[in-house]
Design a protein around this motif. Structure first.
Motif, PDB file in Angstrom:
ATOM      1  N   THR A 172       0.535   1.191  17.448  1.00 16.32           N
ATOM      2  CA  THR A 172       0.961   2.455  16.865  1.00 16.32           C
ATOM      3  C   THR A 172      -0.027   2.888  15.807  1.00 16.32           C
ATOM      4  OG1 THR A 172       2.687   3.555  15.587  1.00 16.32           O
ATOM      5  CG2 THR A 172       2.441   1.197  15.243  1.00 16.32           C
ATOM      6  N   SER A 173      -0.164   4.201  15.626  1.00 14.68           N
ATOM      7  CA  SER A 173      -1.057   4.706  14.590  1.00 14.68           C
ATOM      8  C   SER A 173      -0.313   4.899  13.283  1.00 14.68           C
ATOM      9  CB  SER A 173      -1.673   6.040  15.042  1.00 14.68           C
ATOM     10  OG  SER A 173      -0.653   6.985  15.294  1.00 14.68           O
ATOM     11  N   SER A 174       0.994   4.743  13.296  1.00 15.35           N
ATOM     12  CA  SER A 174       1.791   4.862  12.085  1.00 15.35           C
ATOM     13  C   SER A 174       2.531   3.551  11.869  1.00 15.35           C
ATOM     14  CB  SER A 174       2.789   6.016  12.207  1.00 15.35           C
ATOM     15  OG  SER A 174       3.544   6.131  11.017  1.00 15.35           O
ATOM     16  N   LEU A 175       2.172   2.861  10.806  1.00 16.48           N
ATOM     17  CA  LEU A 175       2.734   1.547  10.532  1.00 16.48           C
ATOM     18  C   LEU A 175       3.768   1.628   9.418  1.00 16.48           C
ATOM     19  CD1 LEU A 175      -0.604  -0.478  10.566  1.00 16.48           C
ATOM     20  CD2 LEU A 175       0.938  -0.001  12.473  1.00 16.48           C
ATOM     21  N   THR A 176       4.565   0.580   9.313  1.00 18.46           N
ATOM     22  CA  THR A 176       5.558   0.482   8.252  1.00 18.46           C
ATOM     23  C   THR A 176       5.213  -0.701   7.363  1.00 18.46           C
ATOM     24  OG1 THR A 176       7.301   1.464   9.624  1.00 18.46           O
ATOM     25  CG2 THR A 176       8.000   0.165   7.718  1.00 18.46           C
ATOM     26  N   PHE A 177       5.017  -0.424   6.077  1.00 16.40           N
ATOM     27  CA  PHE A 177       4.661  -1.444   5.094  1.00 16.40           C
ATOM     28  C   PHE A 177       5.854  -1.710   4.184  1.00 16.40           C
ATOM     29  CE2 PHE A 177       0.724   0.435   6.421  1.00 16.40           C
ATOM     30  CZ  PHE A 177      -0.213  -0.588   6.388  1.00 16.40           C
ATOM     31  N   TRP A 178       6.080  -2.967   3.894  1.00 17.59           N
ATOM     32  CA  TRP A 178       7.147  -3.396   2.978  1.00 17.59           C
ATOM     33  C   TRP A 178       6.473  -3.898   1.709  1.00 17.59           C
ATOM     34  CZ3 TRP A 178      12.624  -4.424   3.633  1.00 17.59           C
ATOM     35  CH2 TRP A 178      13.184  -5.281   2.676  1.00 17.59           C
ATOM     36  N   VAL A 179       6.949  -3.448   0.551  1.00 17.80           N
ATOM     37  CA  VAL A 179       6.265  -3.821  -0.689  1.00 17.80           C
ATOM     38  C   VAL A 179       7.253  -4.129  -1.803  1.00 17.80           C
ATOM     39  CG1 VAL A 179       6.024  -1.385  -1.324  1.00 17.80           C
ATOM     40  CG2 VAL A 179       4.574  -3.094  -2.423  1.00 17.80           C
ATOM     41  N   ILE A 180       6.962  -5.212  -2.521  1.00 19.73           N
ATOM     42  CA  ILE A 180       7.635  -5.529  -3.785  1.00 19.73           C
ATOM     43  C   ILE A 180       6.539  -5.612  -4.842  1.00 19.73           C
ATOM     44  CG2 ILE A 180       9.036  -7.179  -5.073  1.00 19.73           C
ATOM     45  CD1 ILE A 180      10.120  -8.210  -2.409  1.00 19.73           C
ATOM     46  N   ASN A 181       6.502  -4.672  -5.759  1.00 23.45           N
ATOM     47  CA  ASN A 181       5.539  -4.701  -6.855  1.00 23.45           C
ATOM     48  C   ASN A 181       6.284  -4.687  -8.177  1.00 23.45           C
ATOM     49  OD1 ASN A 181       2.734  -4.919  -6.257  1.00 23.45           O
ATOM     50  ND2 ASN A 181       2.802  -2.922  -5.257  1.00 23.45           N
ATOM     51  N   LEU A 182       5.795  -5.448  -9.139  1.00 21.59           N
ATOM     52  CA  LEU A 182       6.443  -5.537 -10.443  1.00 21.59           C
ATOM     53  C   LEU A 182       5.657  -4.799 -11.515  1.00 21.59           C
ATOM     54  CD1 LEU A 182       7.522  -9.301 -10.307  1.00 21.59           C
ATOM     55  CD2 LEU A 182       8.769  -7.272  -9.521  1.00 21.59           C
ATOM     56  N   HIS A 183       4.833  -3.848 -11.109  1.00 20.65           N
ATOM     57  CA  HIS A 183       4.023  -3.063 -12.045  1.00 20.65           C
ATOM     58  C   HIS A 183       4.054  -1.608 -11.581  1.00 20.65           C
ATOM     59  CE1 HIS A 183       0.503  -1.419 -14.088  1.00 20.65           C
ATOM     60  NE2 HIS A 183       0.520  -2.473 -14.885  1.00 20.65           N
ATOM     61  N   ASP A 184       4.354  -0.695 -12.510  1.00 28.12           N
ATOM     62  CA  ASP A 184       4.495   0.717 -12.141  1.00 28.12           C
ATOM     63  C   ASP A 184       3.223   1.294 -11.534  1.00 28.12           C
ATOM     64  OD1 ASP A 184       6.689   1.590 -14.906  1.00 28.12           O
ATOM     65  OD2 ASP A 184       7.165   1.077 -12.830  1.00 28.12           O
ATOM     66  N   GLY A 185       2.063   0.916 -12.066  1.00 25.57           N
ATOM     67  CA  GLY A 185       0.807   1.451 -11.550  1.00 25.57           C
ATOM     68  C   GLY A 185       0.586   1.081 -10.098  1.00 25.57           C
ATOM     69  N   CYS A 186       0.785  -0.191  -9.780  1.00 30.90           N
ATOM     70  CA  CYS A 186       0.635  -0.646  -8.388  1.00 30.90           C
ATOM     71  C   CYS A 186       1.698  -0.017  -7.504  1.00 30.90           C
ATOM     72  CB  CYS A 186       0.742  -2.165  -8.320  1.00 30.90           C
ATOM     73  SG  CYS A 186      -0.508  -3.032  -9.271  1.00 30.90           S
ATOM     74  N   ARG A 187       2.890   0.113  -8.049  1.00 29.23           N
ATOM     75  CA  ARG A 187       4.008   0.654  -7.270  1.00 29.23           C
ATOM     76  C   ARG A 187       3.707   2.083  -6.809  1.00 29.23           C
ATOM     77  NH1 ARG A 187       7.633  -0.208 -10.831  1.00 29.23           N
ATOM     78  NH2 ARG A 187       8.311  -2.232 -10.061  1.00 29.23           N
ATOM     79  N   ILE A 188       3.122   2.888  -7.679  1.00 30.07           N
ATOM     80  CA  ILE A 188       2.882   4.289  -7.332  1.00 30.07           C
ATOM     81  C   ILE A 188       1.562   4.492  -6.595  1.00 30.07           C
ATOM     82  CG2 ILE A 188       1.876   4.794  -9.603  1.00 30.07           C
ATOM     83  CD1 ILE A 188       3.918   7.213  -7.411  1.00 30.07           C
ATOM     84  N   ASP A 189       0.494   3.810  -7.026  1.00 29.10           N
ATOM     85  CA  ASP A 189      -0.840   4.099  -6.489  1.00 29.10           C
ATOM     86  C   ASP A 189      -0.954   3.791  -4.999  1.00 29.10           C
ATOM     87  OD1 ASP A 189      -1.609   4.955  -8.949  1.00 29.10           O
ATOM     88  OD2 ASP A 189      -2.727   3.155  -9.493  1.00 29.10           O
ATOM     89  N   THR A 190      -0.659   2.558  -4.628  1.00 30.36           N
ATOM     90  CA  THR A 190      -0.842   2.166  -3.232  1.00 30.36           C
ATOM     91  C   THR A 190       0.191   2.827  -2.330  1.00 30.36           C
ATOM     92  OG1 THR A 190      -1.523   0.021  -4.131  1.00 30.36           O
ATOM     93  CG2 THR A 190      -1.329   0.201  -1.753  1.00 30.36           C
ATOM     94  N   THR A 191       1.395   3.007  -2.851  1.00 29.10           N
ATOM     95  CA  THR A 191       2.446   3.654  -2.059  1.00 29.10           C
ATOM     96  C   THR A 191       2.060   5.076  -1.679  1.00 29.10           C
ATOM     97  OG1 THR A 191       4.181   2.321  -3.094  1.00 29.10           O
ATOM     98  CG2 THR A 191       4.858   4.394  -2.065  1.00 29.10           C
ATOM     99  N   THR A 192       1.611   5.862  -2.657  1.00 25.69           N
ATOM    100  CA  THR A 192       1.256   7.253  -2.362  1.00 25.69           C
ATOM    101  C   THR A 192      -0.027   7.342  -1.542  1.00 25.69           C
ATOM    102  OG1 THR A 192       0.201   7.388  -4.551  1.00 25.69           O
ATOM    103  CG2 THR A 192       2.454   8.215  -4.354  1.00 25.69           C
TER     104      THR A 192
END
Length: 217
Positions: free
Chosen positions: A46-66
């Motif tokens: 598939t060209s659209s994947l689903t990623f699961w993430v647990i991050n404990l830092h706001d910067g990492c949580r927003i940057d990679t997600t967006t």
């Protein structure tokens, strides 16, 4: 200004790493997903994947997600913070989902709300037992961990692709020699050529790359 430029360069490098990893996932001709938990989606391309993430830092949580969302990928945010974060408006974008909306989070999310909490074999076993038949988890293609990246150890029994992408020292949250040795062993096992599904150990810059290489070989 120097600090700001450093952050910009780091964000650019992280973006480049993620894009390269997505190319591996989507374009590598012989790449196949192996899912023992859900055979129905085995070998699915598939060209659209689903990623699961647990991050404990706001910067990492927003940057990679967006970033991933901007590349038309789906991200499931599974940490204990969920919508209680300062970037909630950014998380209203399409393809950004919250695991809590699909059902109760595993107790692990509430017991490990800080990188100072150690990870035990019992934690890993309980996490696996909680999610091994979960309908949302069955559709996850990959996990990525940044803060702390060592949290990826909890995903190893689930037989999905893991992306170790440290936003700090890769040993963060591993405070004893045995814990660090075990983490290094797991990271080394992750990148063996015979490893299936494929895992990746990435770095946000040259210094981090050399640091990880020095300790893991």
């Amino acid at each position: 200004m120097a600090v700001n430029m450093q952050n910009i360069r780091r964000a650019y490098l992280l973006s480049t790493v993620i894009i390269i990893l997505l190319i591996f996932f989507v374009l590598l001709p012989n790449y196949k997903y192996i899912h023992t938990i859900n055979p129905a989606i085995s070998n699915k391309r598939t060209s659209s994947l689903t990623f699961w993430v647990i991050n404990l830092h706001d910067g990492c949580r927003i940057d990679t997600t967006t970033l991933l969302q901007g590349l038309d990928q789906t991200v499931i945010i599974a940490d204990h913070v969920q919508r209680k974060n300062p970037y909630l408006t950014e998380f209203t974008r399409p393809r950004i989902l919250f695991a809590r909306d699909k059902g109760p989070l595993a107790p692990f999310m509430y017991s490990h709300t800080s990188y100072t909490v150690p990870l035990s074999e019992n934690d890993i076993r309980n996490f696996f037992n909680y999610y091994k038949k979960d309908s949302v988890m069955m559709n996850v293609n990959a996990f990525y961990c940044s803060f702390p990246s060592s949290l990826c150890e909890v995903y190893m029994p689930l037989n999905r692709t893991i992306i170790w992408l440290p936003a700090h020292r890769f040993t963060l949250a591993r405070c004893s020699r045995p814990e660090i040795d075990q983490l290094i062993l797991h990271m080394q096992q992750s990148v063996r050529s015979e490893q299936q599904p494929k895992h990746f150990v990435a770095a946000g810059g040259r210094y981090d790359q050399e640091y990880i290489k020095y300790y893991t070989g």
